[in-house]
Write a protein that holds these residues in place. Sequence first.
Motif, mmCIF file in Angstrom:
data_model
loop_
_atom_site.group_PDB
_atom_site.id
_atom_site.type_symbol
_atom_site.label_atom_id
_atom_site.label_comp_id
_atom_site.label_asym_id
_atom_site.label_seq_id
_atom_site.Cartn_x
_atom_site.Cartn_y
_atom_site.Cartn_z
ATOM 1 N N PHE A 1 29.430 12.484 113.088
ATOM 2 C CA PHE A 1 30.520 12.441 113.756
ATOM 3 C C PHE A 1 29.848 12.349 115.756
ATOM 4 O O PHE A 1 30.267 12.494 116.296
ATOM 5 N N GLY A 2 28.302 11.847 115.643
ATOM 6 C CA GLY A 2 27.289 11.244 116.348
ATOM 7 C C GLY A 2 28.789 10.600 117.243
ATOM 8 O O GLY A 2 27.702 10.456 118.620
ATOM 9 N N HIS A 3 29.601 10.308 117.409
ATOM 10 C CA HIS A 3 30.271 9.348 117.817
ATOM 11 C C HIS A 3 31.153 10.081 118.916
ATOM 12 O O HIS A 3 31.204 9.915 119.765
ATOM 13 N N ARG A 4 30.857 11.118 118.889
ATOM 14 C CA ARG A 4 31.643 12.463 119.498
ATOM 15 C C ARG A 4 30.726 13.100 119.950
ATOM 16 O O ARG A 4 31.357 14.477 120.228
ATOM 17 N N MET A 5 29.885 13.003 119.834
ATOM 18 C CA MET A 5 28.826 14.164 120.560
ATOM 19 C C MET A 5 27.903 13.093 121.145
ATOM 20 O O MET A 5 27.250 12.170 121.408
ATOM 21 N N GLN A 6 27.066 13.981 122.695
ATOM 22 C CA GLN A 6 25.925 13.418 123.590
ATOM 23 C C GLN A 6 25.666 14.768 123.225
ATOM 24 O O GLN A 6 25.371 15.934 123.539
ATOM 25 N N LEU A 7 24.033 13.884 122.673
ATOM 26 C CA LEU A 7 23.212 15.462 122.590
ATOM 27 C C LEU A 7 21.245 15.251 123.595
ATOM 28 O O LEU A 7 21.062 14.235 123.196
ATOM 29 N N LEU A 8 21.806 16.197 124.595
ATOM 30 C CA LEU A 8 20.347 16.083 125.976
ATOM 31 C C LEU A 8 19.687 17.391 125.828
ATOM 32 O O LEU A 8 19.713 18.194 125.573
ATOM 33 N N ARG A 9 18.446 16.904 126.171
ATOM 34 C CA ARG A 9 17.465 17.507 126.224
ATOM 35 C C ARG A 9 16.965 17.744 127.929
ATOM 36 O O ARG A 9 16.905 16.841 128.958
ATOM 37 N N VAL A 10 16.882 18.575 127.959
ATOM 38 C CA VAL A 10 16.662 19.374 129.527
ATOM 39 C C VAL A 10 15.362 19.004 129.594
ATOM 40 O O VAL A 10 14.456 20.271 128.614
ATOM 41 N N ALA A 11 14.655 18.439 130.477
ATOM 42 C CA ALA A 11 13.408 19.083 130.831
ATOM 43 C C ALA A 11 13.171 20.110 131.781
ATOM 44 O O ALA A 11 12.963 21.087 132.517
ATOM 45 N N GLU A 12 12.438 20.433 131.960
ATOM 46 C CA GLU A 12 11.378 22.367 131.458
ATOM 47 C C GLU A 12 11.330 22.274 133.313
ATOM 48 O O GLU A 12 10.765 23.084 132.631
ATOM 49 N N ASP A 13 10.619 20.790 133.518
ATOM 50 C CA ASP A 13 10.569 21.214 134.430
ATOM 51 C C ASP A 13 11.412 20.977 135.588
ATOM 52 O O ASP A 13 11.109 20.633 136.771
ATOM 53 N N CYS A 14 12.188 20.500 135.784
ATOM 54 C CA CYS A 14 13.373 20.448 136.043
ATOM 55 C C CYS A 14 13.690 21.342 137.466
ATOM 56 O O CYS A 14 15.074 20.984 138.184
ATOM 57 N N GLY A 15 13.433 23.055 137.103
ATOM 58 C CA GLY A 15 13.789 23.597 138.019
ATOM 59 C C GLY A 15 15.208 24.906 137.450
ATOM 60 O O GLY A 15 15.313 25.664 138.445
ATOM 61 N N LEU A 16 15.520 24.261 136.413
ATOM 62 C CA LEU A 16 16.248 24.745 136.252
ATOM 63 C C LEU A 16 16.454 25.977 134.828
ATOM 64 O O LEU A 16 15.307 26.160 134.117
ATOM 65 N N ALA A 17 16.292 27.261 135.232
ATOM 66 C CA ALA A 17 16.330 28.214 134.331
ATOM 67 C C ALA A 17 17.054 28.054 132.744
ATOM 68 O O ALA A 17 18.000 27.739 132.784
ATOM 69 N N ALA A 18 16.751 28.274 131.786
ATOM 70 C CA ALA A 18 16.908 28.021 130.857
ATOM 71 C C ALA A 18 18.586 29.151 130.622
ATOM 72 O O ALA A 18 17.823 30.715 130.421
ATOM 73 N N GLN A 19 19.168 29.367 129.988
ATOM 74 C CA GLN A 19 20.677 30.177 129.805
ATOM 75 C C GLN A 19 21.401 29.845 128.985
ATOM 76 O O GLN A 19 21.626 28.404 128.779
ATOM 77 N N GLY A 20 22.572 30.647 128.184
ATOM 78 C CA GLY A 20 23.353 30.592 127.405
ATOM 79 C C GLY A 20 25.030 29.990 128.395
ATOM 80 O O GLY A 20 25.058 30.828 129.267
ATOM 81 N N LEU A 21 24.876 28.599 127.725
ATOM 82 C CA LEU A 21 26.302 28.931 128.729
ATOM 83 C C LEU A 21 27.400 27.839 127.783
ATOM 84 O O LEU A 21 26.904 27.188 126.941
ATOM 85 N N ALA A 22 28.322 27.657 127.436
ATOM 86 C CA ALA A 22 29.139 27.357 126.751
ATOM 87 C C ALA A 22 31.267 27.617 127.308
ATOM 88 O O ALA A 22 31.288 28.051 127.647
ATOM 89 N N ILE A 23 31.898 25.866 127.368
ATOM 90 C CA ILE A 23 32.979 25.679 127.790
ATOM 91 C C ILE A 23 33.903 25.153 126.611
ATOM 92 O O ILE A 23 33.600 23.996 126.244
ATOM 93 N N ALA A 24 34.965 26.180 126.919
ATOM 94 C CA ALA A 24 35.901 25.220 125.989
ATOM 95 C C ALA A 24 37.055 24.328 125.987
ATOM 96 O O ALA A 24 37.661 25.728 127.535
ATOM 97 N N ASP A 25 37.485 23.682 126.413
ATOM 98 C CA ASP A 25 38.250 22.692 127.395
ATOM 99 C C ASP A 25 38.847 23.103 128.759
ATOM 100 O O ASP A 25 39.911 23.085 129.205
ATOM 101 N N ALA A 26 37.475 23.266 129.189
ATOM 102 C CA ALA A 26 37.519 23.917 131.082
ATOM 103 C C ALA A 26 39.121 25.307 131.170
ATOM 104 O O ALA A 26 38.562 25.138 132.203
ATOM 105 N N GLN A 27 38.823 26.080 129.567
ATOM 106 C CA GLN A 27 39.385 27.325 130.639
ATOM 107 C C GLN A 27 38.767 28.739 129.290
ATOM 108 O O GLN A 27 39.125 29.567 129.999
#
Length: 163
Positions: free
Chosen positions: A90-116
């Motif tokens: 299902f690669g055509h239904r996925m976008q997988l990206l890596r966040v740069a470690e030096d981007c200044g954003l702390a690694a945290q968990g977050l998940a959003i389903a259907d904007a709800q």
Amino acid sequence: MASFTLPADPPVAIDRHRDYADAFAALIASARQTLWLAEDDFRIADLGSRTVCEALWTFFVHGGELKLAAWRTGYLASDAPRFIQLRDRFGHRMQLLRVAEDCGLAAQGLAIADAQHYLQRHHPDWPHGKLGSDAATVALLQQQFDDLWANAQPESAWNRLYI
């Protein structure tokens, strides 16, 4: 074992690793159209588990779209073969990206389903978080995800080499 249902308003507090993984699985199972996922490496969320991957299969078969951002790629690339099989199918239904470690954003968990519905974790090594359905929190987390997405890039470790 805790049982999680959505919508969750007021939010449900989570403090144990198994509860975090179960809440993640419940959120994935609730999704119908969109999933936005961000984690340090998705190990704590148990993204490679049979339960989560079966829910993702159903999600993709019914037309769902996934955006996934991770700071570290090792777990998904080498320890989550079910997830990689889903990516192959299902690669055509996925976008997988890596966040740069030096981007200044702390690694945290977050998940959003259907904007709800959301699952939020504040520290990469600790499962303390919340599962909820509050519209204001979802909107805030969507903004945070947009910031992460803007600082992310494609990752070759998730692609199989067909030689």
